[in-house]
Scaffold this motif. Structure first.
Motif, PDB file in Angstrom:
ATOM      1  N   GLY A 154       1.197  -7.917   3.137  1.00 34.46           N
ATOM      2  CA  GLY A 154       0.087  -6.968   3.167  1.00 34.46           C
ATOM      3  C   GLY A 154      -0.453  -6.770   1.756  1.00 34.46           C
ATOM      4  N   VAL A 155      -1.757  -6.939   1.628  1.00 33.54           N
ATOM      5  CA  VAL A 155      -2.398  -6.792   0.314  1.00 33.54           C
ATOM      6  C   VAL A 155      -3.466  -5.709   0.397  1.00 33.54           C
ATOM      7  N   ALA A 156      -3.269  -4.618  -0.330  1.00 29.95           N
ATOM      8  CA  ALA A 156      -4.330  -3.614  -0.481  1.00 29.95           C
ATOM      9  C   ALA A 156      -5.153  -4.072  -1.686  1.00 29.95           C
ATOM     10  N   SER A 208       0.836  -1.200   0.000  1.00 26.11           N
ATOM     11  CA  SER A 208       0.000   0.000   0.000  1.00 26.11           C
ATOM     12  C   SER A 208       0.869   1.247   0.000  1.00 26.11           C
ATOM     13  N   PRO A 209       0.468   2.260  -0.768  1.00 27.29           N
ATOM     14  CA  PRO A 209       1.218   3.524  -0.729  1.00 27.29           C
ATOM     15  C   PRO A 209       0.780   4.427   0.419  1.00 27.29           C
ATOM     16  N   SER A 231      -3.873  -2.517   5.433  1.00 27.26           N
ATOM     17  CA  SER A 231      -3.103  -3.761   5.254  1.00 27.26           C
ATOM     18  C   SER A 231      -1.760  -3.683   5.983  1.00 27.26           C
ATOM     19  N   ILE A 232      -1.168  -2.478   6.034  1.00 28.20           N
ATOM     20  CA  ILE A 232       0.107  -2.330   6.764  1.00 28.20           C
ATOM     21  C   ILE A 232      -0.144  -2.434   8.270  1.00 28.20           C
ATOM     22  N   GLN A 233      -1.230  -1.795   8.746  1.00 27.44           N
ATOM     23  CA  GLN A 233      -1.547  -1.896  10.190  1.00 27.44           C
ATOM     24  C   GLN A 233      -1.835  -3.342  10.581  1.00 27.44           C
ATOM     25  N   LEU A 234      -2.552  -4.051   9.696  1.00 24.30           N
ATOM     26  CA  LEU A 234      -2.871  -5.462   9.978  1.00 24.30           C
ATOM     27  C   LEU A 234      -1.592  -6.303   9.970  1.00 24.30           C
TER      28      LEU A 234
END
Ligand SMILES: Cc1cc2nc3c(=O)[nH]c(=O)nc-3n(C[C@H](O)[C@H](O)[C@H](O)COP(=O)(O)O)c2cc1C
Length: 199
Positions: free
Chosen positions: A93-95, A10-11, A18-21
């Motif tokens: 992480g997948v957005a 994710s940008p 997704s980064i927080q998860l």
């Protein structure tokens, strides 16, 4: 002590679900395996190039037969493969973009799926070479895909399960922050996703 590789796509930096998860998964892994090393690969910043005319040829050659130009083009692939090979646990992480993974993440996949390194056809049938590893998927979406009418339309999770299985990793767990664009769910989507993590 484990080597953990956290791959992000994710940008949106700290705002990214997704980064927080993924960070929550990594934090719980660190609590479980104190002293573990974490390597972060931000595939947006890494900016993997689309495979060009050099890659299909160079990918097939043993290193000692590669030209200096081919070696140069393959540096980012070699680094990405080494990171994956060094990792005991890979958190991805997948957005969710357009029902699939971001192209930055797919470009990373194209740099790590390498014959003779992460898979082999040496015996005539495909054999994954990344054994004994664990993958966690941290998928963020505005819709709900874990169940219900949209379930068949998250193409990222089945593909990632397949391609990591192809490379030898079948121990894969998915966590989601989902429904973040749906009234009635959006208010609690992030919290519910983070709370769902149990590694
Ligand atoms: C270009 C783009 C395409 C998107 N496509 C979808 C989609 O197909 N399905 C969906 O549920 N959400 C979609 N979304 C919403 C994102 O999945 C959602 O914002 C998610 O939180 C993104 O992950 P991030 O928070 O880690 O950046 C899209 C967002 C963008 C910017």
């Amino acid at each position: 002590m484990k080597h953990i590789l956290h791959v992000t796509s994710s940008p949106r930096g700290p705002e990214s679900h997704s980064i927080q998860l993924g960070n929550r998964i990594v934090d719980l892994l660190l609590a479980q395996y104190p002293g573990s090393e974490v390597t972060v690969n931000d595939t947006v910043a890494s900016n993997y190039i689309h495979l060009n005319e050099v890659h299909p040829v160079a990918y097939r050659l043993p290193e000692h037969e590669q030209t200096p130009e081919q070696k140069k083009v393959l540096i980012s692939s070699e680094t990405a493969v080494q990171q994956v090979m060094d990792a005991d646990i890979i958190v991805i992480g997948v957005a969710l973009y357009n029902f699939n993974m971001p192209s930055a993440l797919k470009a990373w996949i194209d740099h790590i799926v390498r014959a003779g390194k992460t898979f082999s056809y040496a015996t005539g049938k495909p054999e994954g070479l990344l054994t004994g590893k664990k993958v966690y998927l941290a998928i963020a979406s505005n819709g709900v895909y874990s169940d219900g009418p949209m379930k068949p339309f998250d193409f990222s999770e089945p593909y990632l399960r397949f391609i990591f299985g192809f490379m030898g990793i079948t121990d894969i767990t998915t966590y989601r922050v989902e429904g973040a664009g749906m009234p009635g769910k959006m208010e609690t989507a992030l919290e519910a996703g983070l709370e769902s993590v149990a590694v």
